[in-house]
Design an enzyme around this catalytic site. Structure first.
Site, PDB file in Angstrom:
ATOM      1  N   HIS A 204     -10.940   2.006  -1.103  1.00 35.51           N
ATOM      2  CA  HIS A 204     -11.106   1.500   0.258  1.00 35.51           C
ATOM      3  C   HIS A 204     -11.852   0.179   0.148  1.00 35.51           C
ATOM      4  O   HIS A 204     -12.886  -0.021   0.775  1.00 35.51           O
ATOM      5  CB  HIS A 204     -11.836   2.514   1.138  1.00 35.51           C
ATOM      6  CG  HIS A 204     -11.099   2.819   2.401  1.00 35.51           C
ATOM      7  ND1 HIS A 204     -11.698   3.207   3.557  1.00 35.51           N
ATOM      8  CD2 HIS A 204      -9.781   2.759   2.675  1.00 35.51           C
ATOM      9  CE1 HIS A 204     -10.781   3.395   4.492  1.00 35.51           C
ATOM     10  NE2 HIS A 204      -9.614   3.127   3.981  1.00 35.51           N
TER      11      HIS A 204
ATOM     12  N   HIS B 215       0.811  -1.211   0.000  1.00 35.65           N
ATOM     13  CA  HIS B 215       0.000   0.000   0.000  1.00 35.65           C
ATOM     14  C   HIS B 215       0.846   1.263   0.000  1.00 35.65           C
ATOM     15  O   HIS B 215       0.580   2.222  -0.704  1.00 35.65           O
ATOM     16  CB  HIS B 215      -0.938  -0.012   1.215  1.00 35.65           C
ATOM     17  CG  HIS B 215      -1.977   1.045   1.162  1.00 35.65           C
ATOM     18  ND1 HIS B 215      -3.234   0.817   0.644  1.00 35.65           N
ATOM     19  CD2 HIS B 215      -1.943   2.342   1.528  1.00 35.65           C
ATOM     20  CE1 HIS B 215      -3.922   1.926   0.691  1.00 35.65           C
ATOM     21  NE2 HIS B 215      -3.167   2.873   1.232  1.00 35.65           N
TER      22      HIS B 215
END
Ligand SMILES: Nc1ncnc2c1ncn2[C@@H]1O[C@H](COP(=O)(O)OP(=O)(O)O)[C@@H](O)[C@H]1O
Ligand SMILES: [Mg+2]
Lengths: 747, 224, 80, 80
Positions: free
Chosen positions: A95, A49
């Site tokens: 998300h 990430h």
């Protein structure tokens, strides 16, 4: 170094998601064994990430420049110049995983996070968009997920007072166990008031503002960390709860402070919270930071350094201030009833030239990490990949015609993927700020630049089934469709943000999808002068070894110099002529017709190649259409995408409650179902009161344009044999989603 | 005519309201922070929409306990014009300046769309620009717009002509389709729909304009 | 001192949330549900150590903020 | 049979509502407030007359709808 209660074992390293080689690198950089806090920091900084380790190599190939680009990828969001000293700042972010676990909070905090990325840079958010992908409608979890995600996005965005003006929503079984929630924010700033993250000024104060830090979202590492807390109560959820009220105050307080000259650098605390924000500021500025964790506002008792550094509590920011401005800044944050704490200061780099992150807790120095080596050595992989095998083009004759053309249209418009998304956007305040000129429902939303006659157009697009069949072509198509949607409102497309949602990159065929999509996106960006200024990568979107359809969502932004020139998708008026721009060959491979009417799933090679995207043609046709809109000649415009010509016509009819009579222009090589539902690219439908002149101009420009019919009556009629009332279409189109969502749902 | 807009933490239609008022009044409209305590000198006070205090606990409940509320009550008591829109309406009911309460929409969803309203009477400072019975289009954008009162209050406000607007098609379960109410004296109006969002043809309509024009040209007795 | 406050809608006041829950539960094959009402439940931790005084304080908080006495009832419980 | 369900946020989960209430109460001159948490309180009236079975049913309702077990705990009380 004290506070190393545990020896770092191989298990602990593995729990932190670091490979053996990566841990060796940690030992080299540290010159000693790290303690648990340090290890935690390495693990989040080197996570996929934060480090983009699988994707970096390919992201570098994307074109990021144009004369109007002020800041490309690398900062919190991309920035483009929109004239008059104004800039548009925007980005999209995923998300996905949190939204699957807890749809309301996952989606809400996704929206909160992306808005912070934008206002960190000095912009007031003026619009939100969201690109959603759910599993098949009859999957037992789908309804619950749709409910929660939509409510969460609305709950956060509505409270912030930022209109949610557009997006997409599709259903496909590949997302059954892995939904996609991509949120995009567009903000507005002055070009001379843009804020960056590079820290500068040795000795300058490092300031924490916003909400207090709790033990939220301390991810996979939670297990390791519980060994160090006294807390042995119920296992802490890793879900963060958003507080849009606090974020709204944070927004106002930050903008108020930004209007002064107090801020040197600012960075929101997103993923990996305090760790990534502080490292980013320090490494971008080539300095070190001494940080006193005792000063960090804490929501819970007995938090460890590890927990504070890894917490993902929301609604927090880190700033470097000019010395002497602390009190003034504190006053602003206190007025907005937010926490404000000086938690550290900037320090000189060491002899080797790197700054150090030095953490103090309870009076002891508990971590000391060299910043540059950690950032520079962050892994970059050239993962093996294989290209997606090319598919044959499906001929129209190989695809069955429907028994009844209009019944097929009705099925498509009234199906899961062809129906109206009104149920979604009516739960979003899409008008607050009173500048929404084109509301959701058309091709792109148009939002006025407050107090001017300019406006920004924005849209989010991708057709995953195309990308699956041919990643390069699918990548191109996503960018081209975004460009077309902006063009169809009269806007000049300026730049994009991308959100690359893919499966497991360690599988060569998935990596091949990623590589191919990047290539296609790059081709299109270059050909259309439509660079990438920001983006986000989300990998490992899969369950039980099956990846999602590759979904590189493209968020496009364009500019209208004069908003009064914009047109919508509703027919321009009774009696006007309908003109089709671009050529219809009847491409049915991977089409919506093939999926919805023939019942194919698009996964097998004999579902055909996706439509070809001729970028030069896109540009020529789009430039022509835009000029026709701006000159006032075109009274309405809609691009032709999924579902083809007939679906686009029906959408224009439904948007205006007007019917149309269309000539049947099918022929031997393009049978009527291919003509009606083919998904050839680079096409638009416009209405005009002076078709002869438009056709003349088209001919001069070498643009293929056809006079196809007239706006009239209450029916949509093709040739002599096919007709259906617009009301009937509207009924199925509007009702699918409310009906679907009205069934009771359990978690 | 001197007008101001009150700003609570997380008000978010404050600017929209200011823009709409200034369009009609052609002079600056003040923004007043909720910690202020004096509203003397204003003819018109507007409590705007938004999510004051996050709409936590009950919509408008915490804002209704802000320092500025005493001044707002005083302003209303002396006959000053007071307008509450959406969250502002919720605040005024919570503060018991207006009757009734606003509960969760019957479908439990946030609803943002244009709705049609019927103007119940046009003899007030707020509605003299409309005709009685006129249908106007205004957007609603709220989660808690479901107006409710007990029977007795309902009888009273209906009897007194305190209903200002009714929904042509009830979007949220409001009792008697009530979209807006006056106080007994008629100098205070609260409504859920957002007239300030439709004062510009570029945004899709101007049915809100007559309200602001009427207010700002109001020459009746205001204040004391 | 810890205390809890239950805030419930008065009899006769429509409860959209309770209604919706009831409706959804019935749709989920939970049969035989007569009524569902939803209220709020607020837990407080205050410094006051005298139970009587604590109750008094909390009563004032209820009237002042926690409950809307036009439509809601409240009930205070002092825990420890 | 009547029953109540208390739904509360798990420990450590941020409670924005409770935080805002706390803040407002403090602003209203209520001093000495350490913490406020807000939860839900659901009253059910169901046909089932066997307490054990009723509890079982309500437990299923909690897991299925009334509580979000990712962030919330729930507690069932059978009243009569
Ligand atoms: N999740 C969503 N949120 C807001 N608006 C949406 C959402 N999904 C779809 N829309 C809106 O519905 C309309 C149709 O969407 P779509 O079919 O994806 O458009 P297009 O094919 O032109 O890209 C667009 O105006 C889009 O913005
Ligand atoms: Mg389109």
């Amino acid at each position: 170094m004290s506070e190393t209660p545990n020896k770092i074992t191989a298990e602990i390293v593995a729990e932190h998601g670091l490979s053996e080689e990566e841990y060796q690198l940690v030992l080299e950089i540290m010159g000693r064994e790290p303690n648990i806090t340090e290890l935690g920091i390495f693990s989040v900084m080197w996570s996929e990430h934060c480090s983009y380790k699988s994707s970096k190599k390919w992201l570098k190939t994307l074109p990021t420049e144009a004369p109007w680009v002020i800041c490309g990828p690398g900062e919190n969001a991309g920035i483009i110049d929109i004239g008059d000293g104004q800039a548009a700042i925007f980005k999209m972010e995923s998300h996905n995983h949190p939204s699957y676990i807890e749809p309301y909070q996952g989606a809400a905090t996704g929206v909160g996070g992306i808005m912070r990325d934008v206002f960190t840079m000095g912009a007031r958010p003026i619009a939100n968009l969201n690109a959603l992908r759910f599993g098949r409608p009859d999957h037992p979890k789908t309804r619950h997920l749709v409910h929660g995600v939509v409510e969460g996005i609305g709950g956060y965005g509505n409270c912030m007072g930022v209109p949610t003006v557009g997006g997409e929503c599709e259903f496909d079984k590949s997302y059954d166990g892995n939904i996609l929630v991509n949120a995009m924010t567009v903000g507005l700033a002055s070009t001379d008031k843009i804020f960056y993250s590079a820290a500068a000024g040795i000795g300058y104060p490092v300031v924490y503002v916003g909400s207090k830090t709790g033990r939220d979202g301390i991810h996979g590492a939670t297990m390791a960390s519980t060994e160090f807390t006294e807390a042995t109560e119920d296992k802490r959820p890793t879900v963060q709860v958003g507080d849009p009220f606090t974020e709204k105050l944070l927004l106002e307080a930050c903008l108020e402070l930004m209007a002064t000259d107090a801020i040197v650098a600012i960075q929101d605390m997103g993923a990996a919270g305090l760790t990534s924000s502080s490292f980013e500021m320090a490494s971008n500025g080539g300095v070190g930071i001494d940080m006193n964790l005792d000063a960090v506002p804490q929501r819970e008792e007995n938090m460890t350094a590890y927990e504070m550094m890894l917490s993902e509590s929301q609604e927090r920011m880190l700033m470097v201030l000019h010395p002497g401005k602390e009190d003034m800044a504190r006053e602003i944050f206190e007025k907005w009833e937010l926490d404000f704490a000086i938690i550290g200061k900037l320090t000189e780099p060491d002899e080797s030239g790197t700054g150090h992150m030095v953490l103090f807790h309870k009076g002891e120095k508990i971590a000391d990490l060299p910043i540059d080596p950690l950032a520079a050595a962050s892994p970059e992989y050239d993962r093996p990949w294989v290209p997606t095998p090319a598919r044959e083009t499906l001929k129209p004759s190989e695809v069955k015609a429907p028994d009844n053309l209009m019944a097929a249209l009705k099925t498509m418009l009234g199906g899961a993927n062809g129906s109206s998304r009104r149920w979604i956007w009516e739960q979003y305040d899409h008008m607050v700020m009173a500048d929404t000129v084109q509301r959701p429902g058309g091709d792109a939303a148009v939002v006025r630049v407050h107090g001017t006659k300019k406006a920004l157009a924005m849209s989010s697009d991708v057709t995953p089934r195309y990308v699956f069949a041919d990643p390069v072509m699918g990548g191109r198509q996503a960018v081209a469709e975004s460009w077309r949607n902006l063009t169809a409102t009269g806007a000049r497309p300026l730049a994009i943000t991308d959100n690359m949602n893919f499966g497991n990159p360690q599988r060569p065929e998935i990596m091949g999808q990623f590589v191919g999509a990047c290539e296609g996106i790059a081709d299109a960006c270059i050909a259309l002068d439509f660079p990438v200024v920001s983006g986000n990568v989300s990998l490992y979107n899969e369950t039980n070894g099956t990846g999602i359809l590759p979904t590189p969502t493209i968020g496009g932004v364009g500019l209208l110099d004069d908003v009064s020139k914009t047109v919508g998708v509703g027919f321009g008026g009774e009696g006007q002529a309908i003109v089709i721009i671009g050529e219809t060959a009847g491409h049915l491979g991977q089409s919506q017709y093939l999926m919805e009417i023939i019942g194919r799933d698009g996964l097998s090679a004999d579902d055909g190649a996706p439509p070809n995207v001729d970028l030069a043609l896109e540009r020529k046709n789009g430039d022509f259409v835009r000029a026709e809109i701006i000159s006032g000649a075109a009274s309405a415009c809609h691009d032709i995408s999924s579902g083809g010509l007939l679906v686009a016509l029906a959408e224009m009819a439904m948007a205006s409650n007007m019917g149309a009579t269309i000539e049947d222009l099918s022929g031997a090589s393009t049978p009527i179902h291919a003509w009606a539902f083919g998904e050839d690219q680079a096409r638009y439908i416009v209405t005009t009161s002076d078709p002869e002149e438009m056709l003349e101009r088209a001919e001069k420009s070498g643009v293929y344009a056809t006079l196809a019919g007239t706006v009239e009556g209450q029916e949509l009629t093709i040739g002599t044999a096919h007709s259906i009332s617009v009301a009937e279409l509207k009924d199925v189109h509007e009702n699918w989603m409310p009906d679907f969502m009205s069934h009771p749902e359990a978690h | 005519m001197k007008a101001c807009v009150i700003v609570f933490p997380a008000s978010n239609c404050d600017r929209d309201m200011q823009v709409a008022l200034e369009r009609s009044i052609s002079k600056p409209v003040d923004m007043v922070w909720h910690r202020e305590s004096d509203l003397t000198g204003y003819d018109l006070v507007v409590v705007p929409g938004g999510f004051s205090y996050g709409d936590y606990l009950r919509c408008g409940a915490m804002a209704a306990r802000s320092p500025i509320m005493a001044a707002i009550k005083k302003h209303a008591d002396r006959g000053g014009l007071l307008l509450g829109v959406c969250n502002g309406f919720q605040v005024l009911t919570e503060a018991e300046i207006l009757p009734g309460v606003l509960m969760r929409n019957a479908n439990l969803k946030f609803i943002c769309k244009d709705v049609e309203l019927t103007v119940e009477r046009n003899d007030t400072a707020f509605t003299s620009g409309y005709a009685t019975g006129q249908k106007i289009t205004t957007p609603v954008a709220d989660h808690d717009g479901n107006y409710f009162t007990d029977d007795e209050t309902l009888k009273r406000i209906e009897g007194n002509g305190q209903v200002a607007f009714r929904y042509a098609e009830n979007p949220n379960g409001s009792i008697n389709s009530i979209a807006g109410v006056y106080n007994e004296r008629g100098n205070v109006l609260g409504l859920m729909p957002h007239p300030e969002r439709l004062v510009d043809s570029e945004l899709g309509g101007t049915d809100g304009t007559p309200m602001f024009d009427a207010l700002l040209n109001y020459s009746g007795k205001v204040g004391a | 001192m810890k205390a809890t406050v239950h805030v419930t809608l008065k009899n006769g006041v429509l409860d959209p949330q309770g209604k919706a829950i009831e409706h959804t539960l019935s749709g989920l094959e939970f049969k035989g549900i007569n009524e569902v009402r939803q209220g709020k439940f607020i837990e407080l931790d205050i410094n006051e150590t005298d139970p009587a005084k604590a109750r008094e304080q909390i009563d004032a908080m209820c009237r002042g903020l926690l409950a809307n006495t036009v439509i809601e009832n409240y009930e205070i419980e002092i825990i420890e």
